[in-house]
Design a protein around this motif. Structure first.
Motif, PDB file in Angstrom:
ATOM      1  N   PHE A  26       0.691  -1.099  -0.103  1.00  0.00           N
ATOM      2  CA  PHE A  26       0.016  -0.180  -0.238  1.00  0.00           C
ATOM      3  C   PHE A  26       0.733   1.379   0.090  1.00  0.00           C
ATOM      4  CE2 PHE A  26      -2.411   3.419   2.044  1.00  0.00           C
ATOM      5  CZ  PHE A  26      -3.648   3.390   1.461  1.00  0.00           C
ATOM      6  N   GLN A  27       1.588   1.248   0.775  1.00  0.00           N
ATOM      7  CA  GLN A  27       2.654   2.622   1.199  1.00  0.00           C
ATOM      8  C   GLN A  27       3.552   2.447  -0.327  1.00  0.00           C
ATOM      9  OE1 GLN A  27       2.791   5.112   3.000  1.00  0.00           O
ATOM     10  NE2 GLN A  27       1.148   4.167   4.346  1.00  0.00           N
ATOM     11  N   THR A  28       3.906   1.619  -0.913  1.00  0.00           N
ATOM     12  CA  THR A  28       4.817   1.871  -2.138  1.00  0.00           C
ATOM     13  C   THR A  28       3.967   2.444  -3.155  1.00  0.00           C
ATOM     14  OG1 THR A  28       6.033  -0.253  -1.564  1.00  0.00           O
ATOM     15  CG2 THR A  28       6.128   0.562  -3.914  1.00  0.00           C
ATOM     16  N   HIS A  29       2.729   1.724  -3.270  1.00  0.00           N
ATOM     17  CA  HIS A  29       1.802   2.536  -4.365  1.00  0.00           C
ATOM     18  C   HIS A  29       1.468   3.796  -4.085  1.00  0.00           C
ATOM     19  CE1 HIS A  29      -1.206   2.315  -7.492  1.00  0.00           C
ATOM     20  NE2 HIS A  29      -1.982   3.149  -6.516  1.00  0.00           N
ATOM     21  N   LEU A  30       1.254   4.333  -2.874  1.00  0.00           N
ATOM     22  CA  LEU A  30       0.909   5.561  -2.441  1.00  0.00           C
ATOM     23  C   LEU A  30       2.264   6.364  -2.985  1.00  0.00           C
ATOM     24  CD1 LEU A  30      -0.571   6.946   0.642  1.00  0.00           C
ATOM     25  CD2 LEU A  30       1.369   8.126   0.048  1.00  0.00           C
ATOM     26  N   THR A  31       3.365   6.192  -2.716  1.00  0.00           N
ATOM     27  CA  THR A  31       4.549   6.929  -3.091  1.00  0.00           C
ATOM     28  C   THR A  31       4.804   7.194  -4.563  1.00  0.00           C
ATOM     29  OG1 THR A  31       5.630   6.144  -0.952  1.00  0.00           O
ATOM     30  CG2 THR A  31       7.003   7.158  -2.606  1.00  0.00           C
ATOM     31  N   VAL A  32       4.311   6.021  -5.089  1.00  0.00           N
ATOM     32  CA  VAL A  32       4.393   6.008  -6.584  1.00  0.00           C
ATOM     33  C   VAL A  32       3.498   6.938  -7.415  1.00  0.00           C
ATOM     34  CG1 VAL A  32       4.358   4.550  -8.823  1.00  0.00           C
ATOM     35  CG2 VAL A  32       5.573   3.544  -6.869  1.00  0.00           C
ATOM     36  N   VAL A  33       2.351   7.090  -6.870  1.00  0.00           N
ATOM     37  CA  VAL A  33       1.387   7.578  -7.550  1.00  0.00           C
ATOM     38  C   VAL A  33       1.300   9.200  -6.997  1.00  0.00           C
ATOM     39  CG1 VAL A  33       0.119   5.838  -8.215  1.00  0.00           C
ATOM     40  CG2 VAL A  33      -0.566   7.207  -6.187  1.00  0.00           C
ATOM     41  N   THR A  34       2.004   9.813  -6.062  1.00  0.00           N
ATOM     42  CA  THR A  34       1.756  10.810  -5.350  1.00  0.00           C
ATOM     43  C   THR A  34       3.173  11.629  -5.583  1.00  0.00           C
ATOM     44  OG1 THR A  34       0.613   9.662  -3.627  1.00  0.00           O
ATOM     45  CG2 THR A  34       1.271  12.004  -3.124  1.00  0.00           C
ATOM     46  N   PRO A  35       2.870  12.910  -5.948  1.00  0.00           N
ATOM     47  CA  PRO A  35       4.036  14.023  -6.081  1.00  0.00           C
ATOM     48  C   PRO A  35       4.493  14.032  -4.922  1.00  0.00           C
ATOM     49  CG  PRO A  35       1.894  14.560  -7.387  1.00  0.00           C
ATOM     50  CD  PRO A  35       1.540  13.501  -6.496  1.00  0.00           C
ATOM     51  N   PRO A  36       5.856  14.398  -4.630  1.00  0.00           N
ATOM     52  CA  PRO A  36       6.468  14.856  -3.269  1.00  0.00           C
ATOM     53  C   PRO A  36       5.879  15.874  -2.556  1.00  0.00           C
ATOM     54  CG  PRO A  36       7.911  14.162  -5.130  1.00  0.00           C
ATOM     55  CD  PRO A  36       6.815  14.273  -5.794  1.00  0.00           C
ATOM     56  N   GLY A  37       5.301  16.734  -3.083  1.00  0.00           N
ATOM     57  CA  GLY A  37       4.947  18.042  -2.673  1.00  0.00           C
ATOM     58  C   GLY A  37       3.678  17.982  -1.774  1.00  0.00           C
ATOM     59  N   VAL A  38       2.700  17.014  -2.237  1.00  0.00           N
ATOM     60  CA  VAL A  38       1.520  16.653  -1.741  1.00  0.00           C
ATOM     61  C   VAL A  38       1.432  15.107  -1.164  1.00  0.00           C
ATOM     62  CG1 VAL A  38       0.160  17.948  -3.361  1.00  0.00           C
ATOM     63  CG2 VAL A  38       0.526  15.643  -3.926  1.00  0.00           C
ATOM     64  N   ARG A  39       2.738  14.636  -0.776  1.00  0.00           N
ATOM     65  CA  ARG A  39       2.711  13.662  -0.116  1.00  0.00           C
ATOM     66  C   ARG A  39       2.232  13.715   1.339  1.00  0.00           C
ATOM     67  NH1 ARG A  39       8.471  12.128  -0.175  1.00  0.00           N
ATOM     68  NH2 ARG A  39       8.081  11.844  -2.723  1.00  0.00           N
ATOM     69  N   GLY A  40       2.366  14.582   2.239  1.00  0.00           N
ATOM     70  CA  GLY A  40       1.793  14.648   3.447  1.00  0.00           C
ATOM     71  C   GLY A  40       0.359  14.659   3.438  1.00  0.00           C
ATOM     72  N   ARG A  41      -0.320  15.449   2.411  1.00  0.00           N
ATOM     73  CA  ARG A  41      -1.716  15.487   2.347  1.00  0.00           C
ATOM     74  C   ARG A  41      -2.444  14.179   2.007  1.00  0.00           C
ATOM     75  NH1 ARG A  41       0.832  20.182   0.320  1.00  0.00           N
ATOM     76  NH2 ARG A  41      -0.204  22.014   0.729  1.00  0.00           N
ATOM     77  N   VAL A  42      -1.640  13.521   1.144  1.00  0.00           N
ATOM     78  CA  VAL A  42      -2.260  12.003   0.860  1.00  0.00           C
ATOM     79  C   VAL A  42      -2.188  11.011   1.948  1.00  0.00           C
ATOM     80  CG1 VAL A  42      -2.047  10.216  -0.530  1.00  0.00           C
ATOM     81  CG2 VAL A  42      -1.859  12.369  -1.423  1.00  0.00           C
ATOM     82  N   GLN A  43      -0.954  11.332   2.842  1.00  0.00           N
ATOM     83  CA  GLN A  43      -0.761  10.532   3.813  1.00  0.00           C
ATOM     84  C   GLN A  43      -2.059  10.796   4.886  1.00  0.00           C
ATOM     85  OE1 GLN A  43       1.040   7.794   4.680  1.00  0.00           O
ATOM     86  NE2 GLN A  43       2.484   8.070   2.989  1.00  0.00           N
ATOM     87  N   SER A  44      -2.332  11.997   5.035  1.00  0.00           N
ATOM     88  CA  SER A  44      -3.491  12.468   6.048  1.00  0.00           C
ATOM     89  C   SER A  44      -4.803  11.967   5.693  1.00  0.00           C
ATOM     90  CB  SER A  44      -3.213  13.988   6.376  1.00  0.00           C
ATOM     91  OG  SER A  44      -3.742  14.505   5.189  1.00  0.00           O
TER      92      SER A  44
END
Length: 409
Positions: A329-347
């Motif tokens: 799950f976390q690997t897929h999240l990182t692959v599809v998420t731009p670094p600048g919004v990574r915190g927002r997606v995690q939240s």
């Protein structure tokens, strides 16, 4: 400046900043695991009511519903290293407030709920920030391995933490909370020594910043589906945790309870040792379903026995598949998420899962008060089965079996 791509070529054991990050989280996790078992025990002993104790537990989990999306905005708007340091210091102050109330002998229900709420809200910010910072520390190539090592650390400490918490609370009811104060302050010092920049994503999103993560999760089919599944399993996790605590509190000792929860973590630790290999060979959807069916079967077994040895074995079995599922799950999240919004997606992910997490102890408290702890385990088993079976019946389920292949691409 070292970039994420160059970090990916670096061994984790030679990555000094990752090691500082790893050890800081190890220290704070040990203290948190001690209070993990101490908080419900303290609440049960202080208020003499399963419903009141479940309310304290729910406040800890439910605080994420309030801070919610704003936790990710903070993680993307401020320097992530110093935000983590600040959160650890504030958490230490919250634990000190709880210990002070216990030392004075004045512990109102509202006060215990307030401390649990503040601590949970701060952890929501820390979790979004910590998860968003990890790819910058290790790079994309070593991210699955880093996640696996982080989980091995957390599960190993979860083996040691609950028995330690049980022993500390037997010695003195405020001892686990004072211990956590020290571990959090030490973790803050270690985090402050990280040298690699952990930049924010302040300029990465236009419009409603708090909704950027929501839009991305809704747009990505795998994130949307898997997040909802894990939210349902979060209800199961916290409801069954509270039911097991109540069951063992009525039939055993605090030390036995700590050992049982340590066995639960032991199953996760064993799963972590093979998680990267399992993730490379098994699809993400199969991993989620394996977790769902194993939890359903395990809760059914717990409902028909109160033998502490059986409880320990079953809890360990239930957590075997969890580490590989989290890596997928976390690997897929990182692959599809731009670094600048990574915190927002995690939240967003944390918010949805925490909704289920907050419902769990309240559900358990209500059912235990109305019936018994065994009935609570049966209800939780039913919920787990319904969540898992509903995923099998979803349209286009076969297409979702390509989750691992999509990750590799």
């Amino acid at each position: 400046m070292t970039t994420a791509d160059s970090v990916g070529q670096e061994s984790l054991l030679h990555n000094q900043d990752y090691l500082r990050y790893w050890f800081a989280r190890a220290v704070s996790t040990l203290g948190s695991q001690a209070t993990y078992v101490a908080f419900p025990l303290m609440a049960l002993g202080t208020f003499q009511s399963a419903l009141a104790a479940s309310l304290v537990t729910a406040c800890s989990y439910g605080s994420t519903l309030v801070v919610g999306l704003h936790a990710g905005v903070l993680a993307d708007q401020f320097d992530r290293k110093w935000l983590m340091v600040s959160v650890e210091v504030l958490q230490a102050m919250a634990m000190l407030a709880m210990a002070t109330m216990l030392l004075t002998g004045w512990v109102p229900l509202a006060g215990a709920c307030a401390v649990a709420f503040v601590n949970g809200a701060l952890f929501a910010v820390y979790a979004s920030c910590s998860n968003a910072a990890l790819p910058d520390l290790v790079g994309p190539d070593l991210l699955p391995r880093a996640i696996a090592r982080n989980q091995m650390r957390d599960f190993a400490l979860a083996v040691a933490g609950p028995p330690l918490g049980g022993l500390l609370i037997v010695w003195s009811i405020e001892a686990p909370f004072l211990f956590n104060v020290g571990t959090l302050l030490l973790a803050a010092v270690l985090t402050a020594t990280i040298r690699r920049p952990l930049p924010s994503g302040r300029a990465a999103v236009r419009g409603r910043a708090s909704l950027a993560g929501v839009r991305l999760v809704l747009r990505d089919r795998v994130l949307r589906w898997a997040t909802l599944f894990l939210a349902g399993q979060s209800v199961v996790l916290t409801s069954s945790f509270f039911a097991v605590v109540a069951l063992l509190a009525n039939r055993s000792s605090a030390v036995t309870m700590g050992v049982a929860l340590a066995c639960q973590a032991g199953g996760g630790l064993l799963g972590s040792l093979a998680a990267t290999r399992i993730h490379a060979r098994v699809g993400g959807t199969q991993l989620l379903l394996a977790q769902g069916f194993s939890w359903t079967a395990g809760l059914g077994l717990l409902a028909v026995t109160v033998n502490p040895v059986v409880v320990c074995v079953v809890l360990g079995f239930m957590w075997l598949t969890v580490p590989a599922t989290r890596i997928a799950f976390q690997t897929h999240l990182t692959v599809v998420t731009p670094p600048g919004v990574r915190g927002r997606v995690q939240s967003v992910v944390f918010l949805v899962q925490s909704t289920g997490t907050a419902i769990g102890p309240l559900l358990a408290g209500v059912v235990i008060s109305a019936t018994s702890d065994i009935s609570t385990l049966l209800v939780t088993c039913l919920i787990s089965g319904m969540v898992t079976v509903s995923c099998v019946l979803l349209p286009n389920f076969r297409a979702r079996l390509t989750w691992r292949r999509n990750l590799d691409e």
